[in-house]
Scaffold this active site. Structure first.
Site: not given
Length: 755
Positions: A362, A505, A603, A627, A674
Site C-alpha cells: 500500500h 467500494r 479479485e 489481489d 481498477c
C-alpha cells in the site's frame, strides 16, 4: 543448540562492520563446537574468486591474503556445488589444494558449507580438526543452519562497512543497493530515517548538533525514568510482595551504573546523538549479560533493554516538525508506513525507500498516487547509517545510490528533466478523451480514497472515479463513522463529479488493512475474514454504510456501488439483499433514492470462473488485479522474498483476465480494471486487446494511460495479445510489449532499461 545459534546471530547482526561480524562467527563457532579451526571465505564481486576473510586456528597472517578461484580447492568445490563437503581426511581428496601460508597441513578433518543469500553465493564457512574423522550429523546440521541464518547478517554487515567508509576523508561514491521497483521516476535528495518509537534497534546514526545539550537531555531522561520507577514501586507496595519490589530497586541501581549512564555519555561526547549512543551502550551491556553462563544473570539483558526503552521514550518526546525535514527528503525505513509517509510535507517528499514491502504494497501504491519514486524490499538496507546521506532513488530499476558522484548526479538530473518535459507534454493530452486509433473510446477513471484527492482528479482529466476506497475514512478515525458522517463524505465525492460516475467500494478491511478499533488477528489474514465477509457478518455496519451511500445520491444519477472480495453467488445474493433492504428503509422514511448501478470486484480466482454468472446479476464487473494476481500466483504481495514471483504479465494472469472479460461480455455487461495493472503502459495494450471497457488508475498515471490508448488501435492491441497468449515467460511478454511502445513513439514510457 538453538540457544547458541540465536546468540551468535544476534551478535553478528549487531556488529559494526563486516570484519567484526566475521570475527564473531569464527570465534564463537570454534568455541561452541570445540574444534581446532573455523574460517570464513567470502566471494569477491563478480563471484570469480574466494578470499580468506577470517579465521581462528589458521595462521593469522594468511587472513586477507589467501585467495582462490571459485572452482579451486575444497573451498572452491563447496562454492561450485553449493552444498556441504564433509571429509575424514581432506588431503586424500583429488580437489585438495595446499596453501602453505595458512599452516593447515596439521589438519585432516574438513567440513565446508556454502553461505547463500537470495540465491547468491556469499562465501564458504569451514571447520577443520587435527584428527581424522567425519563430522557428525549434528555438526553438519548446526553449520548449515548457522550459514543460512548468518547469510543476511553478513550481507548487511558488508553494506554497513561500505556505507561506514563514506564518513572517511575519501568517501566511497556510487554505492548501489538494489531492491524492487515501487513507483517509477527518479529522485535526488537527503536521507531521513523513519523509525518506530521506543525501538532501540531502529534508531538511526546521527551526529549530535550540540554535545552539551545532548548530554543534558540524556541525563534528564535518566532522572525522569528513575523517578518513574520509584513512583511505580510506591504504587505497587500493597500489591506485590517485598522480594518482588526489589526488582524496581535493581532498575534504579542500573540507571545509576557506570556502564549504562557513563558509557552513553562517553559516546555522546564522542559526537553521537543520545538515542544512538544509548543504543550502542545497551547492545554492549546486554551482550555482556547474555554471555554469562548463569541463567539468572543472562536474563538481566532483558532488564537492561527494558530500562533503555523507557529512557528512549523520554528522549523521543520531541516530534519532528514539518520544517525539520530537508527540502528534498528521501524517506527511508525498515517498514515505511502510510502514517510515516503522511508526516512528511508533500512539497518536501522526494522519494521513498523501504526495507520491507513490494511494488504492490500500500505504501508503494500511495507513492505512485503521489507521483513519488519508490524502491521497496531492500532487504539489506543499512537504514541506521543513511540519515543525512545524499541519495539517488531510481524507481524504474528499483535501485538507490548512496553518495553519488557528480557524474552520476548529472545523469539522473538529465533523466529528471526528461521526465518533467514528458509530464508537461502530456498535461494537455490528459484533458482529451482516450480514443483508440480505430475510434473506440475507453474511459479512464481515477482511484481515490480521500476527499482531498477529488480536486486533483478533476483537474487531471479523469472521466470519473472508478474506485473510491471507503475504508480510508474508517481508518483515519478512532471509531466507526456514523451514517450522517458517511453521507456527507460520499455526497461531496458524488457532487464533485456529477454527472460523471463515482464508484464507491463498500468497506474493504482485513488482510493488510486494519482498523485500530476493530482488530482482526489471524494467522493468514489474506485468506481470512476480510472484505464482504466482514460486512455480511456485521449487517449493522454494512447497512449503515449502504444507507449513507444511497442518501448521498439523492437528486444525482452517478452512484455506482462496488462489492469487494466476492467469491460466491451466495455472498453476492446476501449483499444485494442488504442493499435492497437499505433502500426500502429509506423509501419508507420518504427519501427519494434513485436505483444505483451495482458491480462486483473480480479479485479471487473463483470470481474469474463465475464472471458470466455474476455479471448477469449486476450492472458491471471491476477487476482488482492487485489481489487477483496475489491469489492466482500464491504470492503475498507485501513479501519482498517472493516479490519477483508477483508478475502482472504472468501467462496465468492474462488467461484469467481474458476469461473474466469474455464472461462479462457474454452477459452483455461492461468490465473495468481498477488495480495497478491498469496503470502499467505495457499491460494497458493487452487490456485494450481484451476489450476491457474502462480503466481506473492513480491520478499520477492518468495522462500516460491515455497516451497509450490514443496510440494503438484495438486491432493492433488484439494482435499483440494473441502473440502474448502463446508465450510462456513474463519477461519475454514484457520485452515484446515494450518494443511495441517504442515503435508507437512511446519510448518515454519505457525507462527501466535506461540510465
Amino acid at each position: 543448540m538453538l540457544h547458541v545459534l540465536r546468540r551468535i546471530v544476534l551478535e553478528v547482526s549487531a556488529a559494526d562492520n563486516l570484519t567484526s561480524a566475521l570475527g564473531i562467527i569464527v570465534r564463537r563457532v570454534r568455541q561452541e563446537l570445540d574444534i581446532d579451526v573455523c574460517s570464513v571465505y567470502l566471494s569477491e564481486p563478480g563471484g570469480q574468486r574466494l578470499l580468506l576473510m577470517a579465521s581462528e586456528g589458521l595462521n593469522p597472517d594468511s587472513v586477507g591474503h589467501v585467495e582462490m578461484s571459485a572452482g579451486e580447492g575444497l573451498v572452491g568445490l563447496v562454492a561450485e556445488r553449493a552444498e556441504p563437503v564433509n571429509l575424514e581426511n581432506a588431503p586424500d581428496h583429488p580437489r585438495f589444494k595446499y596453501f602453505p601460508e595458512t599452516g593447515e597441513e596439521r589438519y585432516h578433518a574438513f567440513l565446508g558449507v556454502p553461505i547463500v543469500h537470495n540465491r547468491r553465493l556469499l562465501g564458504v564457512l569451514v571447520v577443520q580438526q587435527r584428527e581424522r574423522r567425519r563430522f557428525d550429523d549434528e555438526h553438519v546440521a548446526f553449520l548449515i543452519t548457522l550459514a543460512a541464518q548468518l547469510s543476511g547478517a553478513i550481507s548487511h554487515a558488508e553494506l554497513i562497512g561500505e556505507v561506514g567508509r563514506q564518513r572517511e576523508s575519501t568517501p566511497q561514491e556510487n554505492l548501489q543497493i538494489t531492491g524492487i521497483p515501487g513507483a517509477s521516476g527518479v529522485a535526488v535528495g537527503q536521507g531521513v530515517v523513519a523509525y518506530a518509537l521506543a525501538d532501540l534497534d531502529s534508531v538511526p546514526d546521527r551526529d549530535a548538533e550540540n554535545v552539551n545539550e545532548e548530554e543534558q537531555t540524556f541525563r534528564e531522561a535518566v532522572r525522569a525514568v528513575q523517578d518513574e520507577l520509584k513512583e511505580i514501586k510506591h504504587r505497587m507496595q500493597d500489591v506485590l510482595p517485598s522480594e518482588e519490589l526489589l526488582l524496581f530497586d535493581a532498575y534504579v541501581m542500573m540507571l545509576g551504573s557506570d556502564s549504562l549512564v557513563n558509557g552513553t555519555v562517553d559516546r555522546i561526547r564522542a559526537g553521537s546523538w543520545a538515542p544512538s549512543a544509548l543504543r550502542d551502550t545497551v547492545r554492549e551491556s546486554a551482550r555482556a549479560f547474555e554471555d554469562m553462563d548463569d541463567p539468572y544473570l543472562s536474563e538481566r539483558a532483558t532488564d537492561v533493554r527494558d530500562i533503555a526503552r523507557r529512557i528512549l521514550m523520554r528522549l523521543q518526546s520531541h516530534v519532528r516538525r514539518p520544517e525539520d525535514f530537508p527540502e528534498r527528503t528521501i524517506l527511508l525505513g525498515e517498514d515505511v508506513t502510510a502514517t510515516q509517509l503522511a508526516e512528511v510535507p508533500t512539497d518536501r517528499l522526494a522519494g521513498v525507500v523501504s526495507s520491507k514491502g513490494t511494488g504492490s504494497s500500500h505504501v508503494a501504491i500511495l507513492a505512485r498516487a503521489m507521483g513519488i519514486p519508490a524502491v521497496m524490499g531492500v532487504s539489506d538496507l543499512p537504514v541506521g547509517r543513511l540519515e543525512g546521506r545524499q541519495i539517488v532513488v531510481d524507481g524504474y530499476r528499483g535501485s538507490l545510490y548512496i553518495q553519488p558522484s557528480p557524474e552520476l548526479l548529472e545523469q539522473f538530473k538529465h533523466l529528471q528533466e526528461e521526465e518533467q518535459e514528458l509530464a508537461e507534454g502530456l498535461r494537455t493530452l490528459a484533458q482529451e478523451p482516450a480514443i483508440t486509433l480505430d475510434g473506440h473510446e475507453v474511459p479512464v477513471y481515477a482511484n481515490s480514497g480521500l476527499l482531498a484527492d477529488i480536486a486533483p482528479s478533476i483537474q487531471s482529466g479523469a472521466d470519473g472515479i472508478g474506485l473510491y476506497r471507503t475504508e480510508v475514512p474508517f481508518m483515519i478515525r478512532e471509531r466507526f463513522p456514523g451514517e450522517d458522517e458517511q453521507t456527507e463524505i460520499y455526497r461531496e465525492a458524488l457532487m464533485s463529479f456529477n454527472p460523471r460516475p463515482v464508484t464507491l467500494r463498500t468497506l474493504d478491511v482485513g488482510g493488510d488493512k486494519s482498523l485500530p478499533y476493530f482488530p482482526v488477528v489471524e494467522d493468514n489474514p489474506f485468506l481470512g475474514w476480510r472484505g464482504i465477509r466482514i460486512t455480511l457478518d456485521h449487517p449493522e455496519i454494512f447497512l449503515t454504510q449502504l444507507r449513507a451511500m444511497l442518501r448521498a445520491s439523492q437528486g444525482l444519477c452517478n452512484l455506482h456501488i462496488l462489492f469487494p472480495m466476492i467469491s460466491s453467488l451466495s455472498e453476492l445474493k446476501g449483499a444485494m439483499q442488504l442493499l435492497q433492504r437499505a433502500r426500502d428503509e429509506l423509501l419508507d422514511e420518504h427519501y427519494v433514492i434513485p436505483v444505483p448501478r451495482v458491480g462486483v470486484m473480480v479479485e479471487v480466482p473463483s470470481a474469474v470462473y463465475l464472471a458470466e454468472a455474476m455479471a448477469r446479476r449486476v450492472d458491471f464487473l471491476s477487476v482488482g488485479t492487485n489481489d487477483l494476481i496475489q491469489y492466482l500466483l500464491a504470492v503475498d504481495r507485501n513479501n519482498a522474498r517472493v516479490a519477483d514471483l508477483y508478475n502482472a504479465l504472468h501467462p496465468a494472469v492474462l488467461h484469467a483476465l481474458s476469461h473474466a472479460a469474455r464472461g462479462a461480455h457474454q452477459a452483455g455487461k461492461p468490465i473495468s480494471v481498477c488495480g495497478e495493472m491498469a496503470a502499467d503502459p505495457a499491460s494497458v495494450i493487452l487490456l485494450l486487446g481484451m476489450e476491457i471497457d474502462s480503466l481506473s488508475v492513480n491520478v499520477a498515471s492518468l495522462s500516460r494511460v491515455k497516451w497509450v490508448i490514443r496510440s494503438f488501435s484495438r486491432e493492433r492491441a488484439r494482435e499483440l495479445l494473441n502473440q502474448c497468449m502463446t508465450m510462456e515467460e513474463p519477461a519475454a511478454i514484457r520485452a515484446l510489449l515494450n518494443n511495441a511502445l517504442v515503435q508507437a513513439g512511446l519510448g518515454g514510457l519505457v525507462r527501466a532499461g535506461k540510465t
